[in-house]
Write a protein that holds these residues in place. Structure first.
Motif, short mmCIF file in Angstrom:
data_model
loop_
_atom_site.label_atom_id
_atom_site.label_comp_id
_atom_site.label_asym_id
_atom_site.label_seq_id
_atom_site.Cartn_x
_atom_site.Cartn_y
_atom_site.Cartn_z
N MET A 177 -100.91 -47.84 0.90
CA MET A 177 -102.25 -47.45 1.33
C MET A 177 -103.23 -47.61 0.16
N PRO A 178 -104.35 -48.28 0.39
CA PRO A 178 -105.33 -48.41 -0.69
C PRO A 178 -105.77 -47.04 -1.16
N SER A 179 -106.16 -46.97 -2.44
CA SER A 179 -106.53 -45.67 -3.01
C SER A 179 -107.65 -45.00 -2.23
N SER A 180 -108.60 -45.78 -1.72
CA SER A 180 -109.70 -45.18 -0.97
C SER A 180 -109.20 -44.53 0.30
N ALA A 181 -108.29 -45.19 0.99
CA ALA A 181 -107.72 -44.61 2.21
C ALA A 181 -106.87 -43.39 1.88
N ALA A 182 -106.12 -43.46 0.77
CA ALA A 182 -105.30 -42.32 0.36
C ALA A 182 -106.18 -41.11 0.05
N GLU A 183 -107.31 -41.36 -0.61
CA GLU A 183 -108.23 -40.27 -0.93
C GLU A 183 -108.83 -39.68 0.34
N LYS A 184 -109.19 -40.54 1.29
CA LYS A 184 -109.72 -40.05 2.56
C LYS A 184 -108.67 -39.23 3.31
N GLN A 185 -107.43 -39.72 3.28
CA GLN A 185 -106.35 -38.98 3.92
C GLN A 185 -106.25 -37.57 3.34
N ARG A 186 -106.30 -37.48 2.02
CA ARG A 186 -106.19 -36.19 1.34
C ARG A 186 -107.34 -35.27 1.73
N ARG A 187 -108.54 -35.82 1.89
CA ARG A 187 -109.72 -35.00 2.20
C ARG A 187 -109.75 -34.56 3.67
N ILE A 188 -109.10 -35.33 4.53
CA ILE A 188 -109.12 -35.01 5.96
C ILE A 188 -108.09 -33.94 6.32
N LEU A 189 -106.95 -33.94 5.67
CA LEU A 189 -105.87 -33.03 6.05
C LEU A 189 -106.27 -31.56 6.11
N PRO A 190 -107.07 -31.04 5.17
CA PRO A 190 -107.44 -29.61 5.26
C PRO A 190 -108.18 -29.24 6.54
N LEU A 191 -108.80 -30.22 7.20
CA LEU A 191 -109.49 -29.93 8.45
C LEU A 191 -108.52 -29.42 9.51
N PHE A 192 -107.25 -29.78 9.39
CA PHE A 192 -106.25 -29.47 10.41
C PHE A 192 -105.36 -28.30 10.02
N ASP A 196 -114.31 -46.37 9.33
CA ASP A 196 -114.01 -46.01 7.94
C ASP A 196 -112.81 -45.07 7.83
N CYS A 197 -112.13 -44.81 8.96
CA CYS A 197 -110.90 -44.00 8.94
C CYS A 197 -109.66 -44.86 9.14
N HIS A 198 -109.83 -46.19 9.08
CA HIS A 198 -108.67 -47.06 9.15
C HIS A 198 -107.72 -46.72 8.00
N GLY A 199 -106.45 -46.65 8.30
CA GLY A 199 -105.47 -46.32 7.27
C GLY A 199 -105.14 -44.85 7.20
N ILE A 200 -105.88 -44.03 7.97
CA ILE A 200 -105.64 -42.59 7.96
C ILE A 200 -104.74 -42.22 9.14
N THR A 201 -103.77 -41.36 8.89
CA THR A 201 -102.84 -40.90 9.92
C THR A 201 -103.14 -39.45 10.26
N LEU A 202 -103.23 -39.16 11.55
CA LEU A 202 -103.42 -37.78 11.97
C LEU A 202 -102.15 -36.98 11.69
N PRO A 203 -102.29 -35.73 11.25
CA PRO A 203 -101.08 -34.92 11.04
C PRO A 203 -100.43 -34.60 12.39
N PRO A 204 -99.14 -34.34 12.41
CA PRO A 204 -98.45 -34.04 13.68
C PRO A 204 -99.08 -32.83 14.37
N ILE A 205 -99.41 -32.99 15.63
CA ILE A 205 -100.06 -31.89 16.35
C ILE A 205 -99.14 -30.67 16.43
N GLU A 206 -97.82 -30.89 16.38
CA GLU A 206 -96.89 -29.76 16.43
C GLU A 206 -96.92 -28.94 15.14
N GLU A 207 -97.43 -29.50 14.04
CA GLU A 207 -97.61 -28.73 12.82
C GLU A 207 -99.00 -28.09 12.76
N VAL A 208 -99.94 -28.64 13.51
CA VAL A 208 -101.29 -28.07 13.57
C VAL A 208 -101.30 -26.86 14.49
N PHE A 209 -100.66 -26.99 15.66
CA PHE A 209 -100.57 -25.93 16.66
C PHE A 209 -99.11 -25.69 17.04
#
Length: 627
Positions: free
Chosen positions: A1-16, A105-118
């Motif tokens: 994963m490109p560093s930009s996508a990795a950084e975006k992934q890291r910033r998105i995860l706390p939302l969940f 601009d979210c290409h490369g980002i994976t959603l966290p498993p919904i079973e871990e979110v809820f």
């Protein structure tokens, strides 16, 4: 994963994370002054968001369209953080998930498993309470896992199917499918259409019903009876789930309850919509809002009906044909408290992440599928010319496993982490262990003769269907076609003469493998964009029986150059499970009708009479080993 996508992934995860503990309900000054948030926060926090309820969907649509429209990734994140403070918890996760999957601009980002979110939507309340109890006993740095126990017993025949209905993978798949294909998707607003969305709605749910019936036969139960009488008493069901956001259980449905009117919709509305849809099928056309007749032809009819029955934004006349599928879910979930006097949670049919747990889901969708099948009856059966691939002959097919043409299934154990959703006040992880059906790896070996003098390109289509019904009678072809489950579909190159085609079961176009955990996503271990929608690989084949259960394994080759759709593969994104999920932001990668060649009536008595040289079928056995 490109560093930009990795950084975006890291910033998105706390939302969940810890979403159910975000109790703030105060608008910031910025939120109050921002007109874009007008109309949001209507569905109160602590209420269960229903992906089938019209008003809930309206608010969710407003939020995900707002998030998708944000000009920059930073603005998108800012809107997410602000809305998290006051928007309903379930609605928020749904809308943010839709936005992440569809922002360029979210290409490369994976959603966290919904079973871990809820996790409370996937883990019985007894196991959740046990995790909280155990967390107080073990040292704070120690990892702790508890086991999920059975939630029923043999007094209920449906108990034998609990391993399927309560499977984490299929419930997560259903949630993600409705995130990839929102009913309210407006192509004219977003700028991207959802190709054949109505037909995909039909086919994905039809396959769920076929798979459920195969599992029933594996457990010596009869095929399910469609829920076609809206006044009949329903079977009982208790999910043993509790919603942490309000501390209340999902409603239990006691046996004998019937559908009851709500303020927004009546049972009679469902009957009226059903009759109007069936009338349109028999007339061969639907009417749009201006009275224009739109033919239900073989090319577009299923897609048009799918949009009408689901009541998606693309329905040609929602005011007339209504919203039979969505409101059916809501009515079934509301039988305990239709007028809201007791202020209890609805049943699991209200939520795409939980509805597959309820036996009534499959009966309801068998009824929905029967309407599509009524339309399919109006189409001519496929002719030999439409089925043949001239000059191509399938000589033999076999399944390579520990025993040739025998697939073994077993129960395996897996884990689900709950620490990302709940506060345990400790550094060690908390989780649950659960069992799920799995099968041994296997490989298809297909021998094909290309009788021409040039290289050809073919589409290989593989299906599986039970040979006998619950009484031991061989299932006739026209009934069998409703039970044929798609196992794989892929492209192959054929050279003149004999070709040997081999394909691993793990490469299936239907399934996805294990979803990366939130921890792996946070650590950067998972570098591949994972689109989450797809049938779980561990449930590719039905359970079978201890002494073996016979199935037809059907293989067909068609002309790939005829099947080919122009833009397939242009983005290379989300193409792992295209049969049930399509290819995101691309055309569906097959011109044939979904389910071809079993999507139309088969007017012969024996399957062998129907086969053309480019098809074959072989009997395989599925045996279940008890651990």
């Amino acid at each position: 994963m490109p560093s930009s996508a990795a950084e975006k992934q890291r910033r998105i995860l706390p939302l969940f994370q810890k979403i159910e503990y975000n109790t703030s309900n105060k608008f910031s000054i910025l939120v109050r002054d921002d007109p874009r948030f007008s109309g949001l926060g209507v569905l109160g926090r602590g209420q269960l968001f229903c992906c089938f309820h019209e008003e809930h969907l309206k608010e969710a649509t407003k939020l995900y369209e707002l998030l998708i429209a944000a000009e920059t990734f930073d603005e998108f994140l800012d809107l997410c953080h602000q809305s998290r403070d006051f928007v309903n918890e379930g609605l928020y996760i749904y809308a943010v998930s839709v936005a992440v999957l569809h922002r360029s601009d979210c290409h490369g980002i994976t959603l966290p498993p919904i079973e871990e979110v809820f996790p409370d939507r996937f883990v019985p309340v007894e196991a959740l309470f046990k995790t909280f109890h155990e967390s107080t006993l073990a040292p704070p740095e120690q990892d702790v896992e508890v086991h999920i126990e059975d939630t029923g017993n043999v007094l209920d025949p449906e108990y034998h199917l609990a391993y399927f209905r309560e499977d984490v993978g299929i419930n997560a798949h259903h949630w993600y499918w409705h995130v990839v294909y929102p009913a309210t998707w407006r192509a004219e607003v977003i700028g991207r259409p959802k190709d054949r969305k109505g037909e995909l709605f039909y086919y994905m749910h039809q396959q769920m019903c076929a798979r459920y019936d195969c599992e029933r036969l594996s457990n010596n139960l009869p095929k399910m009876r469609p829920f076609h009488n809206f006044h009949e008493p329903m079977e009982g069901y208790s999910a043993h789930l509790i919603a942490i956001i309000n501390g209340q259980p999902y409603a239990t449905r006691t046996e004998g309850m019937t559908l009851r009117d709500l303020d927004e919709v009546a049972v009679q509305d469902l009957e009226r919509w059903r009759d109007r849809i069936l009338d349109a099928i028999h007339l061969g056309f639907v009417e749009d809002e201006n009275g224009v007749h739109i033919p239900l032809d073989e090319h577009h009819g299923t897609d048009i009906l799918g949009n009408i029955i689901e009541s998606s934004h693309d329905s040609v006349n929602k005011a007339y044909y209504g919203s039979i599928h969505n409101w059916g879910h809501v009515l079934m979930a509301s039988v305990n408290d239709p007028d809201g006097r007791y202020k209890v949670n609805p049943g699991v049919m209200s939520d795409t992440a939980t509805s597959l747990r309820d036996p009534i889901f499959y009966r309801w969708h068998r009824f929905i599928d029967d309407m599509f099948q009524e339309f399919k009856k109006s189409l001519h059966s496929y002719t030999k010319d439409e089925l043949e691939f001239h000059g191509v002959e399938v000589k033999s097919v076999s399944v390579k496993a520990s025993t040739t043409n025998t697939i073994t299934t077993v129960m395996k154990e897996n884990s689900l982490r709950t620490s990302h959703a709940f506060y345990f006040g400790r550094t060690g992880d908390m989780g649950v262990k659960y069992k799920h059906l799995d099968h041994e790896p296997f490989k298809y070996k297909i021998e094909v003769i290309d009788q021409g003098t040039k290289t050809r390109h073919a589409t290989v289509r593989i299906f599986l269907g039970p040979k006998y019904d619950e009484l031991g009678n061989e299932i006739p072809p026209n009934e069998l076609r409703h039970l044929m489950i798609e196992l794989d579909k892929f492209h192959v190159e054929l050279k003149p003469g004999l070709n040997t085609v081999e394909r691993e079961s793990s490469e299936s176009s239907v399934t996805i493998g294990t979803r990366p955990s939130l921890s792996k996503l946070a650590s950067g271990e998972s570098s591949h964009e994972y689109c989450s929608c797809g049938w779980p690989n561990h449930l590719l084949v039905p359970k079978g029986k201890e002494l073996g259960m016979q199935y037809h394994l059907f293989v067909m080759l068609t002309d790939y150059n005829i099947d080919l759709v122009g833009d397939h593969g242009k983005t290379g994104r989300c193409t792992e499970a295209v049969s049930y999920c399509g290819a995101k932001d691309q055309l569906y990668p097959d011109k044939k009708a979904m389910g071809f060649p079993f999507d139309r009536e088969i007017e012969i008595d024996h399957l062998e009479e129907w086969l053309t040289p480019n098809m074959t079928q072989v009997e395989v056995t599925i045996k279940h080993e008890h651990s």
